[in-house]
Design an enzyme around this catalytic site. Structure first.
Site, PDB file in Angstrom:
ATOM      1  N   ALA A  58       0.842  -1.202   0.000  1.00 51.98           N
ATOM      2  CA  ALA A  58       0.000   0.000   0.000  1.00 51.98           C
ATOM      3  C   ALA A  58       0.872   1.244   0.000  1.00 51.98           C
ATOM      4  O   ALA A  58       2.055   1.186   0.340  1.00 51.98           O
ATOM      5  CB  ALA A  58      -0.908   0.018   1.232  1.00 51.98           C
ATOM      6  N   TYR A  59       0.255   2.359  -0.392  1.00 52.18           N
ATOM      7  CA  TYR A  59       0.894   3.669  -0.212  1.00 52.18           C
ATOM      8  C   TYR A  59       0.412   4.181   1.139  1.00 52.18           C
ATOM      9  O   TYR A  59      -0.767   4.489   1.306  1.00 52.18           O
ATOM     10  CB  TYR A  59       0.467   4.620  -1.333  1.00 52.18           C
ATOM     11  CG  TYR A  59       1.212   5.944  -1.315  1.00 52.18           C
ATOM     12  CD1 TYR A  59       2.262   6.178  -2.181  1.00 52.18           C
ATOM     13  CD2 TYR A  59       0.856   6.959  -0.421  1.00 52.18           C
ATOM     14  CE1 TYR A  59       2.955   7.377  -2.169  1.00 52.18           C
ATOM     15  CE2 TYR A  59       1.540   8.160  -0.398  1.00 52.18           C
ATOM     16  CZ  TYR A  59       2.588   8.374  -1.270  1.00 52.18           C
ATOM     17  OH  TYR A  59       3.273   9.571  -1.243  1.00 52.18           O
ATOM     18  N   THR A  83      -7.877   0.266   6.429  1.00 50.44           N
ATOM     19  CA  THR A  83      -7.461   1.214   7.463  1.00 50.44           C
ATOM     20  C   THR A  83      -8.622   1.897   8.180  1.00 50.44           C
ATOM     21  O   THR A  83      -9.724   2.013   7.625  1.00 50.44           O
ATOM     22  CB  THR A  83      -6.573   2.303   6.808  1.00 50.44           C
ATOM     23  OG1 THR A  83      -6.270   3.318   7.765  1.00 50.44           O
ATOM     24  CG2 THR A  83      -7.288   2.969   5.641  1.00 50.44           C
ATOM     25  N   TYR A 139      -5.389   9.490   1.455  1.00 48.01           N
ATOM     26  CA  TYR A 139      -5.064   8.113   1.839  1.00 48.01           C
ATOM     27  C   TYR A 139      -6.340   7.324   2.154  1.00 48.01           C
ATOM     28  O   TYR A 139      -6.559   6.233   1.620  1.00 48.01           O
ATOM     29  CB  TYR A 139      -4.116   8.130   3.044  1.00 48.01           C
ATOM     30  CG  TYR A 139      -3.896   6.776   3.672  1.00 48.01           C
ATOM     31  CD1 TYR A 139      -3.217   5.779   2.988  1.00 48.01           C
ATOM     32  CD2 TYR A 139      -4.350   6.499   4.959  1.00 48.01           C
ATOM     33  CE1 TYR A 139      -3.018   4.520   3.563  1.00 48.01           C
ATOM     34  CE2 TYR A 139      -4.154   5.257   5.544  1.00 48.01           C
ATOM     35  CZ  TYR A 139      -3.492   4.270   4.842  1.00 48.01           C
ATOM     36  OH  TYR A 139      -3.300   3.035   5.420  1.00 48.01           O
TER      37      TYR A 139
END
Length: 282
Positions: A61-62, A102, A126
């Site tokens: 993931a970023y 997340t 994000y």
């Protein structure tokens, strides 16, 4: 089973590799960008087909939350587009996918723990790209399990725990935010749960997982210093407004873990016990 693990050099990916030894009945393909570029759809499809992959755990993931505000395109490619490629490729083989997500899919304005059915409302690039990734993966692969987690740390890579230990040794004083509340997650505990899900067979859906308990970043830092034996650094509480960042952070991001505990029959360790285990390894 033949299992592809992406992002193997990250915190969760490294913990997965350590636990693989306990499940030698499976064949693992641990990849990072050098072995497999997950932004290349053709490369993914070829890899999954040639190696007859049965399941994918996407740990890639970023995750640079503040940089994401300026690198929106790259963040979208890694957090939304690439997971969809992975999911589509494994779906062709009738396989399963575990996508790690997340707490940032929520804006943090609630005052009771978030459950899986709460409406997501991200307020950062994000968080938005991770939420879009959840949707894309679920559409592309029928047997998709999404695990939302929060405040991840481990003995690997850069994370809050290691940073606070380093700064605690270097500085006489630290200011840490006290008005953002959540629960830390030891990546080893998350990896254990991933393996439990694989062994008991994937039940598709969205799940929440972090350690048990509730704490602020300030209290977390105090605990880190106490367990690491750091006594020379004064930690003072800061308001979020005193420490502005490019990306918004959820003020309250405690995750309710009832669903994952009931579905897989697991007990979730208390955050301080897991923190102690990690610091002893450091």
């Amino acid at each position: 089973m033949k299992i592809l693990i992406t992002g193997c050099n990250g915190q969760l990916g490294n913990e997965m590799q350590l636990l693989e030894k306990q499940y030698p009945q499976h064949t693992y393909y641990n990849t990072d960008v050098q072995e497999l570029d997950i932004t290349n759809q053709q490369a993914i499809e070829q890899f999954v087909a040639e190696n007859e992959i049965d399941g994918i755990v996407n740990c890639a993931a970023y995750t640079a939350v503040d940089k994401a505000e300026d690198n929106q395109e790259l963040c979208k490619v890694l957090n939304t587009v690439a997971p969809a490629y992975l999911a589509a490729a494994v779906e062709k083989r009738g396989g399963w996918m575990i996508q790690i997500s997340t707490d940032y899919v929520f804006d943090g304005t609630k005052h009771t723990p978030y459950v899986e059915t709460d409406n997501p409302c991200p307020n950062s690039v994000y968080g938005s790209t991770k939420l879009d990734g959840e949707t894309a993966v679920t559409k592309a692969c029928q047997r998709t399990m999404i695990i939302r987690t929060a405040w991840l740390y481990s003995t690997f890579g850069n994370n809050f725990v290691k940073t606070m230990i380093r700064l605690g040794k270097e500085r006489p004083e630290l200011g840490v935010i006290f008005d953002q509340i959540g629960t830390p997650t030891y990546a080893r505990d998350l990896a254990r749960v991933v393996f439990v899900a694989i062994e008991k067979s994937i039940v598709p859906g969205v799940y929440h997982f972090s350690n048990e308990g509730v704490i602020s970043w300030y209290d977390f830092t105090k605990a880190i210093h106490r367990l690491a034996g750091i006594t020379t650094c004064h930690v003072r509480p800061l308001h979020t407004s005193e420490y502005p960042t490019p990306a918004n952070r959820p003020h309250y991001s405690v995750l309710d873990k009832t669903k994952i505990k009931q579905t897989y029959g697991i007990e979730v360790p208390y955050w301080e016990e897991s923190l102690k285990e990690c610091i002893e390894k450091l």
